[in-house]
Motif scaffolding. Structure first.
Motif, PDB file in Angstrom:
ATOM      1  N   TYR A 292       0.835  -1.196   0.000  1.00 40.08           N
ATOM      2  CA  TYR A 292       0.000   0.000   0.000  1.00 40.08           C
ATOM      3  C   TYR A 292       0.875   1.253   0.000  1.00 40.08           C
ATOM      4  CZ  TYR A 292      -3.066   3.751   1.284  1.00 40.08           C
ATOM      5  OH  TYR A 292      -3.725   4.945   1.277  1.00 40.08           O
ATOM      6  N   TYR A 293       0.478   2.207  -0.836  1.00 40.10           N
ATOM      7  CA  TYR A 293       1.146   3.508  -0.896  1.00 40.10           C
ATOM      8  C   TYR A 293       0.088   4.602  -0.742  1.00 40.10           C
ATOM      9  CZ  TYR A 293       4.976   0.787  -2.842  1.00 40.10           C
ATOM     10  OH  TYR A 293       5.963  -0.154  -3.030  1.00 40.10           O
ATOM     11  N   PRO A 294       0.361   5.622   0.043  1.00 41.47           N
ATOM     12  CA  PRO A 294      -0.627   6.694   0.222  1.00 41.47           C
ATOM     13  C   PRO A 294      -0.749   7.537  -1.032  1.00 41.47           C
ATOM     14  CG  PRO A 294       1.427   7.273   1.319  1.00 41.47           C
ATOM     15  CD  PRO A 294       1.582   5.861   0.831  1.00 41.47           C
ATOM     16  N   PRO A 295      -1.829   8.321  -1.159  1.00 41.26           N
ATOM     17  CA  PRO A 295      -2.013   9.148  -2.360  1.00 41.26           C
ATOM     18  C   PRO A 295      -0.967  10.260  -2.446  1.00 41.26           C
ATOM     19  CG  PRO A 295      -3.668   9.652  -0.706  1.00 41.26           C
ATOM     20  CD  PRO A 295      -2.955   8.444  -0.217  1.00 41.26           C
ATOM     21  N   GLU A 296      -0.751  10.748  -3.651  1.00 37.75           N
ATOM     22  CA  GLU A 296       0.268  11.778  -3.876  1.00 37.75           C
ATOM     23  C   GLU A 296      -0.043  13.072  -3.144  1.00 37.75           C
ATOM     24  OE1 GLU A 296       0.717  12.314  -8.033  1.00 37.75           O
ATOM     25  OE2 GLU A 296       1.610  10.331  -8.398  1.00 37.75           O
TER      26      GLU A 296
ATOM     27  N   VAL B  90      -6.195  14.152  14.258  1.00 42.15           N
ATOM     28  CA  VAL B  90      -4.749  13.990  14.044  1.00 42.15           C
ATOM     29  C   VAL B  90      -4.421  13.224  12.759  1.00 42.15           C
ATOM     30  CG1 VAL B  90      -4.171  14.125  16.485  1.00 42.15           C
ATOM     31  CG2 VAL B  90      -4.725  11.888  15.479  1.00 42.15           C
ATOM     32  N   ILE B  91      -5.424  12.743  12.035  1.00 36.71           N
ATOM     33  CA  ILE B  91      -5.221  11.916  10.846  1.00 36.71           C
ATOM     34  C   ILE B  91      -5.627  12.700   9.603  1.00 36.71           C
ATOM     35  CG2 ILE B  91      -5.727   9.720   9.714  1.00 36.71           C
ATOM     36  CD1 ILE B  91      -4.373   9.308  12.370  1.00 36.71           C
ATOM     37  N   ASP B  92      -4.797  12.652   8.571  1.00 34.28           N
ATOM     38  CA  ASP B  92      -5.105  13.341   7.311  1.00 34.28           C
ATOM     39  C   ASP B  92      -5.977  12.497   6.386  1.00 34.28           C
ATOM     40  OD1 ASP B  92      -3.095  15.884   7.108  1.00 34.28           O
ATOM     41  OD2 ASP B  92      -2.143  14.231   8.178  1.00 34.28           O
ATOM     42  N   PHE B  93      -5.807  11.175   6.453  1.00 38.83           N
ATOM     43  CA  PHE B  93      -6.452  10.311   5.466  1.00 38.83           C
ATOM     44  C   PHE B  93      -6.736   8.959   6.104  1.00 38.83           C
ATOM     45  CE2 PHE B  93      -5.778   7.558   1.483  1.00 38.83           C
ATOM     46  CZ  PHE B  93      -7.085   7.741   1.045  1.00 38.83           C
ATOM     47  N   VAL B  94      -7.988   8.520   6.026  1.00 43.14           N
ATOM     48  CA  VAL B  94      -8.388   7.186   6.482  1.00 43.14           C
ATOM     49  C   VAL B  94      -8.857   6.412   5.263  1.00 43.14           C
ATOM     50  CG1 VAL B  94      -9.965   5.821   7.890  1.00 43.14           C
ATOM     51  CG2 VAL B  94      -9.047   7.967   8.787  1.00 43.14           C
ATOM     52  N   VAL B  95      -8.219   5.265   5.017  1.00 40.80           N
ATOM     53  CA  VAL B  95      -8.587   4.445   3.864  1.00 40.80           C
ATOM     54  C   VAL B  95      -8.927   3.040   4.354  1.00 40.80           C
ATOM     55  CG1 VAL B  95      -6.158   3.863   3.414  1.00 40.80           C
ATOM     56  CG2 VAL B  95      -7.860   3.575   1.603  1.00 40.80           C
ATOM     57  N   SER B  96     -10.005   2.486   3.816  1.00 40.41           N
ATOM     58  CA  SER B  96     -10.488   1.177   4.252  1.00 40.41           C
ATOM     59  C   SER B  96     -10.942   0.389   3.034  1.00 40.41           C
ATOM     60  CB  SER B  96     -11.650   1.361   5.235  1.00 40.41           C
ATOM     61  OG  SER B  96     -12.366   0.160   5.393  1.00 40.41           O
ATOM     62  N   GLY B  97     -10.346  -0.761   2.799  1.00 37.63           N
ATOM     63  CA  GLY B  97     -10.710  -1.618   1.677  1.00 37.63           C
ATOM     64  C   GLY B  97     -11.168  -2.984   2.129  1.00 37.63           C
ATOM     65  N   ALA B  98     -12.401  -3.365   1.775  1.00 39.85           N
ATOM     66  CA  ALA B  98     -12.955  -4.685   2.116  1.00 39.85           C
ATOM     67  C   ALA B  98     -12.954  -4.921   3.616  1.00 39.85           C
ATOM     68  CB  ALA B  98     -12.184  -5.788   1.388  1.00 39.85           C
ATOM     69  N   VAL B  99     -13.378  -3.918   4.374  1.00 35.88           N
ATOM     70  CA  VAL B  99     -13.360  -3.995   5.835  1.00 35.88           C
ATOM     71  C   VAL B  99     -14.744  -3.780   6.438  1.00 35.88           C
ATOM     72  CG1 VAL B  99     -12.488  -2.882   7.945  1.00 35.88           C
ATOM     73  CG2 VAL B  99     -10.957  -3.259   6.004  1.00 35.88           C
TER      74      VAL B  99
ATOM     75  N   GLY C 239       2.103  14.357   6.705  1.00 41.12           N
ATOM     76  CA  GLY C 239       0.747  13.863   6.943  1.00 41.12           C
ATOM     77  C   GLY C 239       0.736  12.468   7.545  1.00 41.12           C
ATOM     78  N   VAL C 240      -0.447  12.068   8.007  1.00 36.65           N
ATOM     79  CA  VAL C 240      -0.643  10.738   8.601  1.00 36.65           C
ATOM     80  C   VAL C 240      -1.793  10.046   7.879  1.00 36.65           C
ATOM     81  CG1 VAL C 240      -1.163   9.420  10.679  1.00 36.65           C
ATOM     82  CG2 VAL C 240       0.180  11.520  10.853  1.00 36.65           C
ATOM     83  N   CYS C 241      -1.514   8.841   7.383  1.00 39.53           N
ATOM     84  CA  CYS C 241      -2.525   8.021   6.709  1.00 39.53           C
ATOM     85  C   CYS C 241      -2.825   6.795   7.561  1.00 39.53           C
ATOM     86  CB  CYS C 241      -2.013   7.591   5.328  1.00 39.53           C
ATOM     87  SG  CYS C 241      -3.008   6.320   4.520  1.00 39.53           S
ATOM     88  N   LEU C 242      -4.079   6.589   7.896  1.00 35.52           N
ATOM     89  CA  LEU C 242      -4.492   5.401   8.643  1.00 35.52           C
ATOM     90  C   LEU C 242      -5.065   4.384   7.673  1.00 35.52           C
ATOM     91  CD1 LEU C 242      -5.039   3.831  11.256  1.00 35.52           C
ATOM     92  CD2 LEU C 242      -7.247   5.052  11.406  1.00 35.52           C
ATOM     93  N   HIS C 243      -4.340   3.257   7.510  1.00 37.73           N
ATOM     94  CA  HIS C 243      -4.828   2.151   6.685  1.00 37.73           C
ATOM     95  C   HIS C 243      -5.665   1.267   7.594  1.00 37.73           C
ATOM     96  CE1 HIS C 243      -3.853  -1.189   3.526  1.00 37.73           C
ATOM     97  NE2 HIS C 243      -5.115  -0.857   3.566  1.00 37.73           N
ATOM     98  N   LEU C 244      -6.965   1.480   7.567  1.00 37.75           N
ATOM     99  CA  LEU C 244      -7.894   0.838   8.491  1.00 37.75           C
ATOM    100  C   LEU C 244      -8.251  -0.562   8.009  1.00 37.75           C
ATOM    101  CD1 LEU C 244      -9.798   1.260  10.975  1.00 37.75           C
ATOM    102  CD2 LEU C 244     -11.500   2.110   9.352  1.00 37.75           C
ATOM    103  N   GLY C 245      -7.939  -1.583   8.824  1.00 34.86           N
ATOM    104  CA  GLY C 245      -8.169  -2.959   8.408  1.00 34.86           C
ATOM    105  C   GLY C 245      -7.196  -3.369   7.334  1.00 34.86           C
ATOM    106  N   SER C 246      -5.916  -3.177   7.603  1.00 30.48           N
ATOM    107  CA  SER C 246      -4.877  -3.361   6.575  1.00 30.48           C
ATOM    108  C   SER C 246      -4.575  -4.810   6.259  1.00 30.48           C
ATOM    109  CB  SER C 246      -3.582  -2.669   7.034  1.00 30.48           C
ATOM    110  OG  SER C 246      -3.128  -3.232   8.259  1.00 30.48           O
TER     111      SER C 246
ATOM    112  N   ARG D  88       4.616   7.511   6.574  1.00 30.32           N
ATOM    113  CA  ARG D  88       3.426   8.283   6.916  1.00 30.32           C
ATOM    114  C   ARG D  88       2.217   7.382   7.162  1.00 30.32           C
ATOM    115  NH1 ARG D  88       3.261  12.023   1.727  1.00 30.32           N
ATOM    116  NH2 ARG D  88       3.808   9.959   0.857  1.00 30.32           N
ATOM    117  N   VAL D  89       2.341   6.104   6.856  1.00 29.77           N
ATOM    118  CA  VAL D  89       1.217   5.169   6.945  1.00 29.77           C
ATOM    119  C   VAL D  89       1.229   4.441   8.281  1.00 29.77           C
ATOM    120  CG1 VAL D  89       0.136   3.128   5.933  1.00 29.77           C
ATOM    121  CG2 VAL D  89       1.180   4.856   4.448  1.00 29.77           C
TER     122      VAL D  89
END
Length: 414
Positions: free
Chosen positions: A68-72, A121-130, A78-85, A94-95
Motif C-alpha cells: 500500500y502507498y498513500p495518495p500523492e 490527528v489523521i489526514d487520510f483514512v482508507v479502508s478496503g474490504a473492511v 501527513g498521517v494516513c491510517l490504513h484501516l483494516g490493513s 506516513r502510513v
C-alpha cells in the motif's frame, strides 16, 4: 511495520477513555487501563482476546494487494491510517497499518469502533474490504470522523454483491445508497463510483465460481459444459436446483435472502443498557456458531473428496449432527451474558474438533496423492523403458556385444 511505537505514541489514546498513554515496560497505561505491547506492537483493544495477540493461520490472513502507498496529495508530514490493513505491507513512514489481527505488517492492533487516536490527528483514512466485517459500521465511521483533521479524507471500499466471507466475522453488505446516505451523510461527498476491479462481471464471476465450487464435482462439470440457457434453467428450477446438494454453510454463503425466527425473552423490558463486555460475549457466541457451520462444511467437503479419490469406504459424518449440535448450543436466556460465554466455549470446542477431523482427512488425501504420484512416476519409467529411444539403446548394446565377441580370441573350450 512502517511506524514504530515511539513514532505513534504522541497521537495514541486509550480506546476507552481517550486519555493519553504512557509506556511502562511492555505495557501502555492510561489510568486504570493497561494494554500489552507485543513485539513492539501495541494491542489497543477494549477487551483483549487470544486472537489479538497471535496472528491467525495463513488461510485466513487477508492480503488482497502486494503493498500500500498513500495518495500523492498526502502532505510530507501527513498521517494516513490504513484501516483494516490485513497483512498488506506499507513502506511509507506516513502510513499507520491498523488491523484487529496482529499480522506481520501491522503497526497497531485496534478496533474500528474504538480508534485509539486523539481527535483531529489523521489526514487520510482508507479502508478496503473492511466495513462488511465490522459489527457497528456506523460507529466506526463516527470514529473515523473524530480522528480526521478538518478537510481530511475518508475512502471506503466495501462489499455489495458478494457472498459471506472473512474472518473473524462478516456482518453487513452495504448498497451504494447506504454508504452514501447512512455512513457518509455528513461528509462532503467528493466521489462515488464502482471500481474497475469490482464491476458486475466480477460479481457474477465470483458468485458463479463459488457456487460451482460448493457443488459435487460431477454436477459442477455438467453445469460448466452445458449452455448458458441450460445453466439458467437449472438455477430457476426451485424444486430440482443444485442447492439441494450444498451444505448449510454453502447455502448461507451465497443465499439471496435469509429468514430468522426469534422470541422475546421474559423480563426484556428491564434489561439495562449493555456494556461492551456483554456485547462482545454475544458477538463471540454468534461467531463461534458460524465457525462450527463453516468447519462442518469443510469436513463434509473433504470427506466427499476422500470418498471419491480413495479405493476404500469412508465413514460419513453422523447425519443431522450439525442441526442437533446447534440446537444443543442455543442460549435459552439471552439476558444472561454468562450463558452466551458458556455456549461460545462449547461451540469453540466443537469447532476445534472439526478442525482436527478436517486435518486428518487432508492428511489422508495428501498421502493418497503422494502414493498416486509415485505410481504415476513408476508407470512413466516403465513406459520410457519400452519407448523407441530405449529400443535403440538396446539394439546398440546388442551390436556392441556382438562386435566384442568377434574381436575377442577364442577360448579353448569353444
Amino acid at each position: 511495520m512502517a511506524k514504530s511505537l515511539g513514532e505513534m505514541l504522541p497521537i495514541l489514546r486509550c480506546p476507552i477513555t481517550k486519555g493519553e498513554l504512557k509506556i511502562e515496560g511492555d505495557w501502555l497505561v492510561s489510568g486504570d487501563h493497561r494494554y500489552p505491547v507485543v513485539a513492539g506492537r501495541p494491542i489497543l483493544v477494549r477487551d483483549v482476546k487470544p486472537f489479538h495477540l497471535a496472528a491467525p493461520s495463513a488461510q485466513v490472513i487477508s492480503q488482497n494487494i502486494d503493498s500500500y502507498y498513500p495518495p500523492e496529495w498526502l502532505p510530507s508530514d501527513g498521517v494516513c491510517l490504513h484501516l483494516g490493513s490485513g497483512n498488506v505491507p506499507a513502506s511509507d513512514r506516513r502510513v499507520i497499518s491498523m488491523d484487529v489481527l496482529p499480522n506481520e505488517n501491522v503497526d497497531i492492533v485496534a478496533e474500528a469502533e474504538a480508534l485509539p487516536f486523539a481527535d483531529g490527528v489523521i489526514d487520510f483514512v482508507v479502508s478496503g474490504a473492511v466495513f462488511e466485517h465490522l459489527r457497528d459500521p456506523i460507529k466506526s465511521v463516527k470514529e473515523a470522523r473524530r480522528v480526521l483533521k478538518d478537510r481530511g479524507r475518508l475512502v471506503i471500499d466495501t462489499a455489495f454483491m458478494q457472498g459471506y466471507h472473512g474472518f473473524p466475522s462478516h456482518y453487513f453488505n452495504l448498497t451504494p445508497q447506504a454508504v452514501e446516505t447512512i455512513l457518509c451523510d455528513d461528509f462532503i461527498l467528493e466521489d462515488s463510483q464502482v471500481p474497475k476491479y469490482a464491476g458486475p462481471s466480477n460479481a457474477i464471476h465470483t458468485q458463479v465460481e463459488r457456487y460451482l465450487g460448493f457443488l459435487p464435482p460431477s454436477l459442477a462439470t455438467a453445469l460448466k459444459t452445458g449452455s448458458v440457457t441450460e445453466f439458467l434453467a437449472h438455477l430457476s428450477d426451485h424444486d430440482g436446483c443444485p442447492d439441494q446438494y450444498m451444505t448449510e454453510y454453502a447455502r448461507r454463503a451465497l443465499a439471496a435472502s435469509f429468514v430468522v425466527v426469534a422470541r422475546k425473552p421474559d423480563g426484556y423490558d428491564f434489561l439495562k443498557k449493555s456494556d461492551h463486555s456483554s456485547i462482545t460475549a454475544r458477538a463471540e457466541f454468534y461467531s463461534a456458531r458460524m465457525a462450527v457451520i463453516h468447519r462442518h462444511h469443510e469436513v463434509s467437503h473433504f470427506f466427499e473428496l476422500r470418498a471419491s479419490q480413495l479405493d476404500y469406504d469412508v465413514p460419513e459424518l453422523e447425519p443431522g449432527w450439525l442441526k442437533s449440535t446447534l440446537a444443543r448450543s442455543l442460549v435459552n436466556n439471552p439476558l444472561d451474558v454468562e450463558e452466551f460465554r458458556a455456549a461460545a466455549n462449547v461451540l469453540n470446542g466443537y469447532a476445534e474438533g472439526l478442525v482436527h477431523t478436517r486435518d486428518r482427512v487432508l492428511g489422508s488425501l495428501a498421502e493418497q496423492s503422494q502414493a498416486h504420484e509415485a505410481s504415476l512416476n513408476l508407470e512413466r519409467q516403465r513406459r520410457a523403458r519400452k519407448g523407441p529411444r530405449w529400443q535403440v539403446q538396446r539394439f546398440r548394446r546388442w551390436i556392441n556385444r556382438r562386435v566384442l565377441m568377434r574381436a575377442s580370441p577364442k577360448r579353448p573350450w569353444i
